[in-house]
Design an enzyme around this catalytic site. Sequence first.
Site, PDB file in Angstrom:
ATOM      1  N   ALA A 157       0.825  -1.216   0.000  1.00 57.32           N
ATOM      2  CA  ALA A 157       0.000   0.000   0.000  1.00 57.32           C
ATOM      3  C   ALA A 157       0.855   1.260   0.000  1.00 57.32           C
ATOM      4  CB  ALA A 157      -0.919  -0.003   1.219  1.00 57.32           C
ATOM      5  N   GLU A 158       1.985   1.210   0.704  1.00 57.36           N
ATOM      6  CA  GLU A 158       2.836   2.398   0.861  1.00 57.36           C
ATOM      7  C   GLU A 158       3.636   2.727  -0.396  1.00 57.36           C
ATOM      8  OE1 GLU A 158       3.162   4.649   3.099  1.00 57.36           O
ATOM      9  OE2 GLU A 158       2.169   3.900   4.881  1.00 57.36           O
ATOM     10  N   SER A 159       4.296   1.719  -0.964  1.00 61.35           N
ATOM     11  CA  SER A 159       5.257   2.009  -2.040  1.00 61.35           C
ATOM     12  C   SER A 159       5.144   1.109  -3.263  1.00 61.35           C
ATOM     13  CB  SER A 159       6.679   1.874  -1.490  1.00 61.35           C
ATOM     14  OG  SER A 159       6.941   0.507  -1.148  1.00 61.35           O
ATOM     15  N   TYR A 196      -6.647   4.486   3.100  1.00 55.23           N
ATOM     16  CA  TYR A 196      -5.400   3.773   3.381  1.00 55.23           C
ATOM     17  C   TYR A 196      -5.674   2.497   4.182  1.00 55.23           C
ATOM     18  CZ  TYR A 196      -0.864   2.869   5.599  1.00 55.23           C
ATOM     19  OH  TYR A 196       0.287   2.273   6.053  1.00 55.23           O
TER      20      TYR A 196
END
Length: 200
Positions: free
Chosen positions: A104-106, A191
Site C-alpha cells: 500500500a505504501e510504495s 489507506y
Amino acid sequence: MYAYSVEETVDAPASRRELLAIVTLMCLNRMRSMLMKVMRRRIIFSLCALLYCIPFFMLCKGSCSISSWWIYLTGDTTYYDPHIQSISREYGLDHRLVKALIRAESRFDHEALSSRGAIGLMQLMPATAKDMGVKNPYDPRENIEGGVRYLKYLLKRFNNDVTLALAAYNAGPETVRRYGCVPPFNETKEYLKKVLDFYS
C-alpha cells in the site's frame, strides 16, 4: 441460327458489370479487413513495447531500480519476502501484514519518495527513520526493519489494535490519540481499507 432478343443483348454486358462491381467490392472489403488487422496488431505491439520500455528508460535515468523494474514487469511481489519474513519474525509480527503495508505504501519500490518526503518501501519520514535507527532509508532491509520496528511500537502503544496502529502509521500516533479512534480523514480511511484488503 442463333436467336438473341434485343433485351438479352443489352442485359449481358450489364450483368458482367454488376458481377465485376461485386467482385471488386468484395476484394476491397477483404483488403480493408486485412489492413485493419495489421494496424490493430501494430498498435497493440507499439503499446506493449512502450509499456515495457518505460521502466527501462527510467532505469537508465536512475529514477527506477532493477528490483522495481523486475516487479513491474513480472508482477512478482516475492522479491523482498526473505527480508520481510525474517524481520517480521524477529519482531513477532505477521509478515503478511507487513507485506500488505509495503504494498500500500510504495508498491514494492524501495526508491519511492512521496511528495511529503516519505522514503522507501515502508515510506518512512526522515524523522521517523532517524528515531528507528535507520541510517539509509533507501536500503530495503534497513527500511523494512525501521518500518517494522515502528509498527511494533504503534501496536504496543494502541494495545495491539491493528486498525488503530495502521491509522497511526498513516496519520501519526498523536492524531489517533487525540481523536481516540480512526481519524475522520478520507486519506486515512482509504489507506486502512487498502492495507486491510491486501492483508485479507
